[in-house]
Design a protein around this motif. Structure first.
Motif, PDB file in Angstrom:
ATOM      1  N   GLU A   1       0.849  -1.091   0.009  1.00 45.48           N
ATOM      2  CA  GLU A   1      -0.175  -0.035  -0.061  1.00 45.48           C
ATOM      3  C   GLU A   1       0.733   1.136   0.115  1.00 45.48           C
TER       4      GLU A   1
ATOM      5  N   VAL B   1     -18.405  -6.827   3.848  1.00 39.64           N
ATOM      6  CA  VAL B   1     -17.451  -6.470   2.866  1.00 39.64           C
ATOM      7  C   VAL B   1     -16.935  -7.534   1.781  1.00 39.64           C
TER       8      VAL B   1
ATOM      9  N   VAL C   1     -11.235  -9.999   2.258  1.00 37.97           N
ATOM     10  CA  VAL C   1     -11.499  -9.175   0.662  1.00 37.97           C
ATOM     11  C   VAL C   1     -10.690  -9.892  -0.315  1.00 37.97           C
ATOM     12  N   ARG C   2      -9.731 -10.378  -0.041  1.00 40.61           N
ATOM     13  CA  ARG C   2      -8.777 -11.221  -1.149  1.00 40.61           C
ATOM     14  C   ARG C   2      -9.149 -12.414  -1.305  1.00 40.61           C
TER      15      ARG C   2
ATOM     16  N   ILE D   1     -14.572  -0.966   0.300  1.00 36.96           N
ATOM     17  CA  ILE D   1     -13.260  -0.695   0.889  1.00 36.96           C
ATOM     18  C   ILE D   1     -12.550   0.102  -0.152  1.00 36.96           C
TER      19      ILE D   1
ATOM     20  N   VAL E   1      -9.917  -8.794   7.914  1.00 39.59           N
ATOM     21  CA  VAL E   1     -10.649  -8.110   6.669  1.00 39.59           C
ATOM     22  C   VAL E   1      -9.987  -8.103   5.272  1.00 39.59           C
ATOM     23  N   TYR E   2      -8.576  -7.922   5.615  1.00 42.01           N
ATOM     24  CA  TYR E   2      -7.618  -7.651   4.439  1.00 42.01           C
ATOM     25  C   TYR E   2      -7.620  -8.989   3.792  1.00 42.01           C
TER      26      TYR E   2
ATOM     27  N   TRP F   1      -8.931 -16.122   5.734  1.00 46.60           N
ATOM     28  CA  TRP F   1      -8.976 -15.154   6.752  1.00 46.60           C
ATOM     29  C   TRP F   1      -8.950 -15.829   8.138  1.00 46.60           C
TER      30      TRP F   1
ATOM     31  N   LYS G   1      -8.462   2.286   6.288  1.00 49.49           N
ATOM     32  CA  LYS G   1      -8.691   1.632   4.633  1.00 49.49           C
ATOM     33  C   LYS G   1      -9.612   0.330   5.063  1.00 49.49           C
ATOM     34  N   TYR G   2      -9.274  -0.418   5.677  1.00 54.19           N
ATOM     35  CA  TYR G   2     -10.311  -1.873   5.849  1.00 54.19           C
ATOM     36  C   TYR G   2     -11.206  -1.830   7.014  1.00 54.19           C
TER      37      TYR G   2
ATOM     38  N   THR H   1      -7.768  -6.279  11.510  1.00 48.63           N
ATOM     39  CA  THR H   1      -7.656  -5.511  10.085  1.00 48.63           C
ATOM     40  C   THR H   1      -7.139  -6.413   9.184  1.00 48.63           C
TER      41      THR H   1
END
Length: 477
Positions: free
Chosen positions: A106, A470, A411-412, A477, A407-408, A416, A117-118, A404
């Protein structure tokens, strides 16, 4: 000694196994551009050799944690070995690697900006204030602590040493990272390793016996078991040697100096595992030196739980004059090197949310002067009060970082759950602790357990809903 050796082996093995697994989960790309080149400013964004970034990262995150925290945690008994090992691998190293790699991807973003951000704008604003204050608090703590130790070795008072250390902090915060930090940290990092491995040699080849974990030794051997329960107090006492939210604020600093994403494994994961090894060694010598945990607890209780005294006795006895010098270097230089990067990190955090570039000295001064004024004001508070609240706030930061990361990864479409479970665990620890601790609400143990569990369940539920929203695109996001 078997428990100790197994734990030591697991820590080392994790670098070649779990770390590689994390590289895949975080999609490490050795061909990707890195901030040290794309955003190079000659001050904070500056390429450094990987051996330097590793040693700087180790000194950034170490402080007194893997020594003092491990010695105090060793009073609980061999169960401390388990927490250091499991915590370092599956929580601490995960957090440090994740925060560093996310920042690397980032553009070198500082920790509060990554969280924002997340986790959303509201959380971002809270984390900006919380993290900035925590960094100043760390800097202040690591002015007062070393100053007090130096007062005992010199004719100068603690207040004089505070001002001397402050002058050094100002220089280290304002100058380009390669001028002071890049030159002296590797030396101090090497000294930290030499001291630890000297103690390791004494443990293996000397006359000391390290207690093993068994049915009879799985208990709480502190002088006050009721007032210092294993759950949750052990997990707050041994922080930097297992997991520390402070680390997540430091990783982005080295993300601005790394020259290839492949270096994330040695710099972020490797530094945390190294700290875990150091903590494991100090916990072991603490138990072995006084012939068991009861002896350690009695010795520390007699000296007001002064870990610095214990380090001095251990190193003088086992390593002689060379050990005494390394001990002084460790208990003075290690916290100072964490304190100066805490202030530097505070400057970077403020610069990020103010959108103020830091290439010009004048702009670095605009941000740094107010930060140092607040830091000096904090040094006037009682040290033990500052430290108690820092220890808890530090682990709160770890929980937030782990949410965090959850969530990162979510999202990908990555796994998780590897961050979700540690995040839930650390949320439980900090919730439970603040309800029963003297500096908290000081509720009865089982009342605090019930309330802490309920609060954790609520937070986990909210985070599960947020993650699902999300992933399904209902929250952007």
């Amino acid at each position: 000694m078997i428990t100790f050796l197994i734990c030591l082996g697991l820590l080392i093995a994790s670098y070649f196994t779990y770390a590689r697994y994390l590289e895949r989960r975080f999609e490490m790309d050795p061909a990707a551009e890195v901030p040290s080149e794309t955003l190079r400013d000659g001050v904070d964004y500056l390429p450094l050799p990987v051996w330097k970034t590793f040693l700087i990262q180790l000194l950034n995150i170490a402080g007194l944690g893997p020594i003092f925290g491990a010695l105090l945690g060793a009073m609980y008994g061999p169960v401390a070995f388990v927490w250091i090992t499991v915590g370092s691998i599956f929580i601490g190293a995960l957090q440090d690697y994740a925060s560093g790699m996310i920042s690397l991807k980032e553009g070198g973003l500082s920790f509060p900006e990554i969280v924002g951000k997340y986790m959303g704008m509201t959380v971002r604003q809270v984390m900006r204030a919380f993290t900035l204050f925590l960094m100043i608090l760390v800097g202040a703590v690591f002015m007062v602590g070393p100053a007090g130790i130096l007062e005992g070795f010199t004719g100068l008072t603690q207040s004089v040493w505070v001002w001397i250390i402050l002058v050094y902090y100002v220089l280290a915060t304002l100058l380009p990272i390669d001028k002071i930090i890049g030159r002296f940290y590797p030396v101090f990092g090497a000294a930290l390793f030499i001291m630890a491995f000297g103690i390791l040699g004494v443990l293996i080849f000397g006359p000391y016996r390290i207690p093993d974990l068994s049915a009879s030794s799985f208990g709480n051997f502190t002088a006050n078991p009721a007032g210092l329960p294993i759950v949750p107090t052990l997990f707050i006492t041994i922080a930097c040697g297992a997991v520390s939210g402070f680390h997540a604020t430091q990783s982005p600093m080295m993300a601005r100096c790394i020259t290839n994403q492949r270096q994330g494994r040695p710099v972020f994961f490797g530094a945390m595992i190294s700290e875990g090894v150091i903590a494991l060694i100090w916990a072991a010598i603490g138990m072995a030196f006084w012939n068991g945990t009861e002896g350690l607890s009695a010795a520390l209780a007699e000296h007001g739980n002064n870990a610095a005294w214990a380090v001095d006795i251990i190193t003088n006895t086992t390593l002689g004059k060379a050990g005494a010098f390394l001990a002084l270097l460790g208990v003075v230089a290690a916290p100072i090197t964490s304190g100066d990067t805490a202030f530097r990190c505070a400057r970077l955090i403020a610069a990020d949310f103010l959108h103020m570039e830091q290439k010009q000295l004048r702009k670095r001064l605009y941000i740094s002067v107010p930060i140092f004024l607040v830091g000096v004001a904090i040094t006037l508070m009682p040290f033990d009060v500052i430290w108690k609240y820092f220890a808890w706030a530090n682990q709160v930061l770890a929980a937030i970082c782990l949410w965090t990361v959850t969530v990162y990864l979510g999202v990908r479409r990555q796994r998780w759950i590897i961050a979700f479970l540690p995040a839930a665990f650390m949320t439980f620890i900090v919730s439970f602790y603040i309800f029963i601790a003297e500096e908290g609400l000081h509720l009865p143990y089982y009342t605090g357990l019930a309330v802490g569990t309920a609060l954790t369940a609520a937070i986990v539920g909210v985070m599960a809903w947020y993650l699902r929203s999300v992933r399904r695109g209902r929250i952007a996001i």
